[in-house]
Design a protein around this motif. Structure first.
Motif, short mmCIF file in Angstrom:
data_model
loop_
_atom_site.label_atom_id
_atom_site.label_comp_id
_atom_site.label_asym_id
_atom_site.label_seq_id
_atom_site.Cartn_x
_atom_site.Cartn_y
_atom_site.Cartn_z
N GLU A 57 0.86 -1.19 0.00
CA GLU A 57 0.00 0.00 0.00
C GLU A 57 0.89 1.23 0.00
O GLU A 57 1.99 1.20 0.53
CB GLU A 57 -0.89 0.06 1.25
N PRO A 58 0.44 2.32 -0.57
CA PRO A 58 1.25 3.54 -0.50
C PRO A 58 1.30 4.04 0.95
O PRO A 58 0.34 3.91 1.70
CB PRO A 58 0.50 4.53 -1.40
N PRO A 59 2.44 4.58 1.37
CA PRO A 59 2.55 5.04 2.76
C PRO A 59 1.75 6.31 2.99
O PRO A 59 1.44 7.06 2.06
CB PRO A 59 4.05 5.29 2.91
N ALA A 60 1.41 6.53 4.23
CA ALA A 60 0.76 7.79 4.61
C ALA A 60 1.85 8.84 4.80
O ALA A 60 3.01 8.52 5.07
CB ALA A 60 -0.03 7.61 5.90
N PHE A 61 1.49 10.09 4.64
CA PHE A 61 2.44 11.19 4.72
C PHE A 61 2.03 12.13 5.83
O PHE A 61 0.94 12.71 5.79
CB PHE A 61 2.50 11.92 3.37
N LEU A 62 2.89 12.28 6.83
CA LEU A 62 2.61 13.15 7.97
C LEU A 62 3.58 14.32 7.94
O LEU A 62 4.79 14.15 8.09
CB LEU A 62 2.77 12.37 9.29
N ASN A 80 -1.66 13.21 5.41
CA ASN A 80 -2.05 13.20 3.99
C ASN A 80 -2.53 14.60 3.63
O ASN A 80 -1.72 15.45 3.34
CB ASN A 80 -3.05 12.10 3.68
N VAL A 81 -3.82 14.89 3.65
CA VAL A 81 -4.30 16.25 3.35
C VAL A 81 -5.17 16.80 4.46
O VAL A 81 -5.79 17.85 4.30
CB VAL A 81 -5.07 16.27 2.00
N PRO A 125 0.39 0.57 7.15
CA PRO A 125 1.17 0.59 8.40
C PRO A 125 2.34 1.57 8.37
O PRO A 125 2.85 1.94 9.40
CB PRO A 125 1.68 -0.84 8.50
N LEU A 126 2.76 2.00 7.19
CA LEU A 126 3.94 2.85 7.07
C LEU A 126 3.54 4.31 7.00
O LEU A 126 2.73 4.70 6.15
CB LEU A 126 4.75 2.46 5.83
N LEU A 134 6.83 4.26 11.89
CA LEU A 134 7.17 5.64 11.55
C LEU A 134 8.55 5.68 10.91
O LEU A 134 9.47 5.02 11.35
CB LEU A 134 7.18 6.51 12.82
N ARG A 135 8.66 6.48 9.87
CA ARG A 135 9.96 6.73 9.24
C ARG A 135 10.09 8.24 9.08
O ARG A 135 9.23 8.87 8.47
CB ARG A 135 10.06 6.08 7.87
#
Length: 125
Positions: free
Chosen positions: A56-61, A71-72, A90-91, A120-121
């Protein structure tokens, strides 16, 4: 004729012994004090190179000084854990802006760390 007393001579202060005493005090306090280890915060830094395509594409924080964007969606810090728990992926890539303080980033990471199943990365340049 009475003999006049010799004028008192001032003795110079020996700086060598003073420095020795200061060094011994410094050494004593350094060795006798205890250092408290604060809580560790484990997270993985994103590595450069080729990465396998995630399922899955990762979420962006995005972390900014005055707001947090997942995300937005704008979020408040207390709502972050619930929003991360509702994600399908999960990422989560955490990107602090250039003007965010280290304390702000640690607060966000601490709030996100307790969410089960979320990795978290931290990314940034």
């Amino acid at each position: 004729m009475p003999r006049l007393a010799a004028p008192l001579r001032r003795r110079r202060l020996a700086l060598t012994s003073l420095i020795d005493v200061i060094f011994l005090l410094l050494l004593f306090f350094m060795l006798s004090s205890t250092f408290t280890r604060y809580g560790d915060m484990p997270f993985m830094a994103a590595a450069s190179g080729v990465m396998a395509e995630p399922a899955e594409p990762p979420a962006f924080l995005r972390v900014m000084p005055d707001r947090i964007v997942l995300n937005v969606t704008d979020l408040a810090l207390p709502d972050l854990a619930a929003a991360l728990g509702a994600l399908d992926t999960p990422l989560v890539l955490v990107a602090p802006s250039d003007d965010v303080t280290a304390q702000r980033l640690v607060d966000v990471l601490a709030a996100a760390q307790g969410v089960p199943g979320v990795r978290l990365r931290v990314i940034g340049g």
